[in-house]
Write a protein that holds these residues in place. Structure first.
Motif, PDB file in Angstrom:
ATOM      1  N   TYR A 178      -1.838  -6.978   9.821  1.00 27.43           N
ATOM      2  CA  TYR A 178      -0.973  -6.350   9.333  1.00 27.43           C
ATOM      3  C   TYR A 178       0.165  -7.199  10.392  1.00 27.43           C
ATOM      4  CZ  TYR A 178       2.292  -2.386   8.784  1.00 27.43           C
ATOM      5  OH  TYR A 178       3.155  -1.652   8.819  1.00 27.43           O
ATOM      6  N   ASN A 222      -6.928  -3.316   7.109  1.00 31.90           N
ATOM      7  CA  ASN A 222      -5.809  -3.781   7.060  1.00 31.90           C
ATOM      8  C   ASN A 222      -5.003  -4.982   7.243  1.00 31.90           C
ATOM      9  OD1 ASN A 222      -3.218  -4.557   5.159  1.00 31.90           O
ATOM     10  ND2 ASN A 222      -2.374  -3.202   5.778  1.00 31.90           N
ATOM     11  N   GLY A 241       1.108  -0.966   0.341  1.00 32.94           N
ATOM     12  CA  GLY A 241       0.235   0.104  -0.181  1.00 32.94           C
ATOM     13  C   GLY A 241       0.754   1.190   0.372  1.00 32.94           C
ATOM     14  N   ARG A 273      -4.702  -9.542  -1.294  1.00 30.23           N
ATOM     15  CA  ARG A 273      -5.615  -8.301  -1.323  1.00 30.23           C
ATOM     16  C   ARG A 273      -5.158  -7.116  -2.613  1.00 30.23           C
ATOM     17  NH1 ARG A 273      -2.389  -4.364   3.275  1.00 30.23           N
ATOM     18  NH2 ARG A 273      -0.635  -3.909   0.480  1.00 30.23           N
TER      19      ARG A 273
HETATM   20  C1  MLT Z   1       0.548  -2.472   3.524  1.00 30.45           C
HETATM   21  O1  MLT Z   1       0.469  -2.428   2.152  1.00 30.45           O
HETATM   22  O2  MLT Z   1      -0.255  -3.281   4.256  1.00 30.45           O
HETATM   23  C2  MLT Z   1       1.418  -1.266   3.646  1.00 30.45           C
HETATM   24  O3  MLT Z   1       1.878  -0.177   2.894  1.00 30.45           O
HETATM   25  C3  MLT Z   1       1.704  -1.239   5.052  1.00 30.45           C
HETATM   26  C4  MLT Z   1       2.893  -0.158   6.004  1.00 30.45           C
HETATM   27  O4  MLT Z   1       1.337   0.515   5.700  1.00 30.45           O
HETATM   28  O5  MLT Z   1       3.838  -0.334   6.896  1.00 30.45           O
END
Ligand code: MLT
Length: 409
Positions: free
Chosen positions: A132, A186, A42, A385
């Motif tokens: 996450y 997430n 992300g 995802r």
């Molecule tokens: C993700 O893709 O889950 C995020 O970019 C990771 C993050 O913000 O560290």
């Protein structure tokens, strides 16, 4: 002899996004002529809002003059930024948060990762699954888990978010001390209502537990009846810490600025059961290990709260949400079940096959990078995802290629 922290031996070979980057780089080295489209990590692709760059430039000019130059700032962040955050993100929505309860930092990843340092070694930790990976890996590094077994770490309590519970986990059946929650989520992109969030706050009160609430994706929420902050729930200020970031809100992934809210009412307990201020503990840690975010970056972040800044960040998240809607619509038409993408930049897709296999198939046949759900936990197996952080043109092209690649499945 210098001895290692053997907890690191329990970790999986590499951090999820490093593993993906390794596979993608390997593919690119073998196929230099292919144009890869990245819908994996992300990471934002659009420029900083002009309100932010104008403030950034002005602050850099101040640093170029002795009269306006600044050296070390307050470790907790400048008052000008903390006041704006308290007013716009919390007080305007009825959450009674003060500027002194806000700690400015260089990232929500660092803050969510570092925060566990404040807890005892035998703290019982609950994490959602999928999750996450930073929440899990940092507790593994600190020795709060056993070995990796059957896709999970022993000693952690996993809160399953599956199709059956519409990706909102149930409360833990056992007693835990710390619960990580993330909404908009997430990786699933799922949100919660106030009625769904309230029982977590009640659980934390009843068990003297603490909720670590990651709200890094709040800028993508479009339903005003949903809670943007856990402090919109009565009593949360006693039992919850909240993490926020300018990364996805204002395109700061390369600029680095985030903030953590620790209400002064929030308590932790010593082994005798005596309460201590969590705010004071983090303040001690933060001022010992951190010297603040740079002055120009904090001025750029402050500009997010100007009228132009507010308009420009809304345009940014609107742009990515158009992509998310297109991803969800296209994958849906191809017969895949999807969630997320309406209040979050992520679309969570049921892949109908092993998630790394699906990742490899899209990489090889469509030259599109996504994130395999298995990297977020056992419940992510069978999912992938898609991130919406890319240009409209690239997303359209990626979707055409994905449709082509999946046609014969
Ligand atoms: C993700 O893709 O889950 C995020 O970019 C990771 C993050 O913000 O560290």
């Amino acid at each position: 002899m210098i001895r290692m922290n053997e907890n690191y031996l329990k970790l999986q070979a590499s951090y999820l996004f490093s593993e993906i980057a390794k596979r993608v780089n390997g593919f690119v080295a073998q196929n230099p002529d292919k144009k890869i489209i990245r819908l994996g990590i992300g990471d934002v692709t659009r420029a900083l809002p002009t309100a932010c760059t104008t403030a950034f430039h002005k602050a850099v000019d101040e640093m170029a003059q002795d009269a306006t130059f600044r050296g070390y700032g307050p470790e907790q962040g400048y008052e000008f930024l903390r006041t704006q955050i308290a007013q716009h993100d919390f007080r305007a929505r009825g959450a009674d948060i003060n500027a002194e309860e806000i700690f400015i930092s260089d990232g929500a990843k660092c803050d969510t990762g570092n925060f566990q340092e404040l807890f005892a070694a035998d703290t019982r930790i609950a994490v959602p699954d999928p999750v996450y990976p930073v929440y899990v890996d940092t507790n593994v590094m600190a020795g709060r888990t056993g070995a990796w077994k059957d896709g999970r770490y022993e000693g952690l309590v996993y809160l399953e978010s599956t199709e059956e519970n519409d990706y909102v986990p149930a409360l833990p059946k056992e007693k835990v001390d710390v619960i990580y929650l993330c909404f908009p989520n997430n990786p699933t992109g799922r949100t919660v209502t106030k009625a769904q969030l309230r029982p977590w706050v009640e659980y934390a009160h009843a068990n003297k537990a603490l909720i670590l609430y990651d709200a890094a994706y709040v800028a993508f929420m479009r339903d005003d009846s949903l809670p943007q902050s856990i402090y919109e729930i009565d009593g949360a200020q006693d039992v919850a810490v909240e993490f926020r970031s300018f990364s996805k809100t204002a395109g700061f992934t390369g600029t680095r600025c985030a903030y953590t809210i620790i209400p002064k009412r929030c308590k932790v307990y010593d082994s005798q059961g005596n309460p201590h201020s969590l705010h004071a503990l983090w303040d001690r840690r933060h001022s010992t290990k951190f010297n603040g975010v740079s002055y120009p970056v904090q001025r750029a972040a402050e500009a997010v709260y100007s009228p132009e800044g507010q308009k420009q960040i809304r345009e940014l998240s609107d742009y990515y949400l158009v992509n998310a809607a297109r991803i969800r619509e296209t994958l849906g038409k191809l017969g895949f079940k999807c969630v997320g993408g309406d209040h979050a930049p992520y679309v969570w897709v049921k892949a109908r096959m092993d998630s790394w296999k699906f990742f490899d198939l899209l990489l090889q046949k469509a030259n599109v990078v996504c994130t395999p759900g298995a990297g977020f936990g056992k419940c992510g197996e069978g999912y992938i995802r898609f991130s919406s952080f890319n240009s409209h043109e690239n997303v359209e092209l990626a979707l055409q290629r994905v449709a082509e690649a999946l046609r014969d499945l």
